[in-house]
Design a protein around this motif. Structure first.
Motif, PDB file in Angstrom:
ATOM      1  N   THR A  39       0.836  -1.197   0.000  1.00  0.00           N
ATOM      2  CA  THR A  39       0.000   0.000   0.000  1.00  0.00           C
ATOM      3  C   THR A  39       0.873   1.251   0.000  1.00  0.00           C
ATOM      4  OG1 THR A  39      -1.703  -1.160   1.269  1.00  0.00           O
ATOM      5  CG2 THR A  39      -1.800   1.237   1.251  1.00  0.00           C
ATOM      6  N   ILE A  40       1.930   1.248   0.808  1.00  0.00           N
ATOM      7  CA  ILE A  40       2.851   2.378   0.873  1.00  0.00           C
ATOM      8  C   ILE A  40       3.546   2.576  -0.466  1.00  0.00           C
ATOM      9  CG2 ILE A  40       4.888   3.310   2.053  1.00  0.00           C
ATOM     10  CD1 ILE A  40       4.081   1.573   4.479  1.00  0.00           C
ATOM     11  N   VAL A  41       3.967   1.463  -1.098  1.00  0.00           N
ATOM     12  CA  VAL A  41       4.635   1.548  -2.402  1.00  0.00           C
ATOM     13  C   VAL A  41       3.690   2.123  -3.444  1.00  0.00           C
ATOM     14  CG1 VAL A  41       5.663   0.212  -4.280  1.00  0.00           C
ATOM     15  CG2 VAL A  41       6.225  -0.333  -1.916  1.00  0.00           C
ATOM     16  N   LEU A  42       2.467   1.626  -3.484  1.00  0.00           N
ATOM     17  CA  LEU A  42       1.510   2.058  -4.492  1.00  0.00           C
ATOM     18  C   LEU A  42       1.203   3.552  -4.344  1.00  0.00           C
ATOM     19  CD1 LEU A  42      -0.240   1.066  -6.833  1.00  0.00           C
ATOM     20  CD2 LEU A  42      -2.073   0.676  -5.201  1.00  0.00           C
ATOM     21  N   LEU A  43       1.029   4.004  -3.115  1.00  0.00           N
ATOM     22  CA  LEU A  43       0.714   5.413  -2.895  1.00  0.00           C
ATOM     23  C   LEU A  43       1.927   6.316  -3.124  1.00  0.00           C
ATOM     24  CD1 LEU A  43      -1.512   5.144   0.311  1.00  0.00           C
ATOM     25  CD2 LEU A  43      -2.244   5.384  -2.064  1.00  0.00           C
ATOM     26  N   SER A  44       3.132   5.760  -2.961  1.00  0.00           N
ATOM     27  CA  SER A  44       4.349   6.556  -3.137  1.00  0.00           C
ATOM     28  C   SER A  44       4.824   6.592  -4.584  1.00  0.00           C
ATOM     29  CB  SER A  44       5.479   5.996  -2.261  1.00  0.00           C
ATOM     30  OG  SER A  44       5.108   5.984  -0.901  1.00  0.00           O
ATOM     31  N   SER A  45       4.429   5.617  -5.392  1.00  0.00           N
ATOM     32  CA  SER A  45       4.935   5.504  -6.761  1.00  0.00           C
ATOM     33  C   SER A  45       4.693   6.744  -7.614  1.00  0.00           C
ATOM     34  CB  SER A  45       4.339   4.271  -7.443  1.00  0.00           C
ATOM     35  OG  SER A  45       4.867   3.099  -6.875  1.00  0.00           O
ATOM     36  N   PRO A  46       3.498   7.380  -7.565  1.00  0.00           N
ATOM     37  CA  PRO A  46       3.311   8.591  -8.382  1.00  0.00           C
ATOM     38  C   PRO A  46       4.271   9.712  -8.007  1.00  0.00           C
ATOM     39  CG  PRO A  46       1.196   7.721  -7.672  1.00  0.00           C
ATOM     40  CD  PRO A  46       2.253   6.970  -6.904  1.00  0.00           C
ATOM     41  N   ILE A  47       4.708   9.755  -6.742  1.00  0.00           N
ATOM     42  CA  ILE A  47       5.615  10.814  -6.287  1.00  0.00           C
ATOM     43  C   ILE A  47       7.070  10.424  -6.531  1.00  0.00           C
ATOM     44  CG2 ILE A  47       6.363  12.168  -4.301  1.00  0.00           C
ATOM     45  CD1 ILE A  47       3.584  11.659  -3.083  1.00  0.00           C
ATOM     46  N   VAL A  48       7.436   9.209  -6.112  1.00  0.00           N
ATOM     47  CA  VAL A  48       8.834   8.781  -6.183  1.00  0.00           C
ATOM     48  C   VAL A  48       9.214   8.335  -7.588  1.00  0.00           C
ATOM     49  CG1 VAL A  48      10.548   7.169  -5.264  1.00  0.00           C
ATOM     50  CG2 VAL A  48       8.783   8.100  -3.762  1.00  0.00           C
ATOM     51  N   MET A  49       8.354   7.537  -8.229  1.00  0.00           N
ATOM     52  CA  MET A  49       8.682   6.950  -9.522  1.00  0.00           C
ATOM     53  C   MET A  49       8.008   7.655 -10.705  1.00  0.00           C
ATOM     54  SD  MET A  49      10.655   4.702  -8.357  1.00  0.00           S
ATOM     55  CE  MET A  49      11.096   4.184 -10.002  1.00  0.00           C
ATOM     56  N   LYS A  50       7.201   8.672 -10.418  1.00  0.00           N
ATOM     57  CA  LYS A  50       6.484   9.403 -11.463  1.00  0.00           C
ATOM     58  C   LYS A  50       5.603   8.482 -12.300  1.00  0.00           C
ATOM     59  CE  LYS A  50       8.938  12.909 -10.113  1.00  0.00           C
ATOM     60  NZ  LYS A  50       8.354  13.917  -9.182  1.00  0.00           N
ATOM     61  N   GLU A  51       5.030   7.489 -11.664  1.00  0.00           N
ATOM     62  CA  GLU A  51       4.149   6.544 -12.347  1.00  0.00           C
ATOM     63  C   GLU A  51       2.696   6.976 -12.172  1.00  0.00           C
ATOM     64  OE1 GLU A  51       4.909   2.711 -10.771  1.00  0.00           O
ATOM     65  OE2 GLU A  51       6.932   2.560 -11.609  1.00  0.00           O
TER      66      GLU A  51
END
Length: 232
Positions: free
Chosen positions: A48-60
């Motif tokens: 859940t943390i990865v999914l919510l962070s991906s748009p910010i960290v990975m620009k996905e």
């Protein structure tokens, strides 16, 4: 194996390894306070943390199907935890919070490895394990010491299988796959892990399993399968 690796990459890998070491410490401490199911499933809020962070960290960009599958998986995870039962009051709550702390560190490991693309899976695993060992050595020394001499043949066999198969080979395959997957895909596929923990708890450790847990497990696995089918 490590020719031409940038200093920034080495720093990130050692930071990731340190996070992995502390992650293991918190997770195995969680097992001391609550059931295997509760500790493992609280730990697997990491996706859940990865999914919510991906748009910010990975620009996905989060697609509609990814959001839907994430919601369904989260509902399934809540159902599995709610159906667990095995509480021990404040100790149980402490175990769950330790599992959640481990989840934050596990998500950190995933996100760092997603940012690194210039080293193969074996190299990633080796460098991160070195860093994790540096973190774990003082913890083990202070906690219980190294009692390898007292192990019987069954204990040595179990330790070797855990180290070679479940840690060395598994993490090599895992870290090799990270650069080829999106954060949302990693998150959804990771939900299979707590489902496996639930099955092991029920059939190997004989922990009671409720219908609510089974329904939640089916929802987790079903949403993951749906995500893969819609992607293809």
């Amino acid at each position: 194996m490590f020719h031409g690796i940038k200093n920034k990459t080495l720093i990130l890998l050692f930071l990731s390894g340190a996070a992995m070491g502390f992650n293991w410490i918190l997770l195995f401490e969680a097992y001391n306070y609550t059931s295997l199911t509760a500790a493992t499933l609280s730990y697997y809020f990491a996706p859940t943390i990865v999914l919510l962070s991906s748009p910010i960290v990975m620009k996905e960009k989060l697609k509609k199907t990814g959001v839907l599958c994430f919601l369904l998986s989260s509902i399934g995870l809540v159902m599995v935890i709610a159906g667990g039962g095995g509480g021990r009051g404040s100790d149980d709550l402490k175990g769950i919070f330790l599992g959640l702390g481990a989840a934050v560190l596990y998500a950190t490991v995933i996100l760092i490895n997603k940012k690194i693309g210039e080293i193969d899976g074996i190299g990633r695993t080796f460098l991160q394990f070195i860093s994790a060992i540096i973190v774990l050595t003082p913890y083990v020394s202070l906690k219980s010491g190294f009692n390898l001499i007292g192990l019987d043949p069954k204990g040595w066999l179990s330790l070797l299988v855990l180290g070679i198969v479940h840690t060395g080979i598994t993490y090599s395959v895992y870290f090799s796959s990270l650069p080829h997957l999106k954060g949302s895909e990693i998150s959804l596929l990771s939900y299979i892990d707590p489902l496996t923990a639930m099955l092991i708890s029920a059939f190997v450790l004989s922990e009671p399993t409720t219908l609510l847990q089974i329904a939640g497990g089916v929802l987790i696995l079903g949403s993951t399968l749906f995500s893969e089918l819609t992607k293809k």
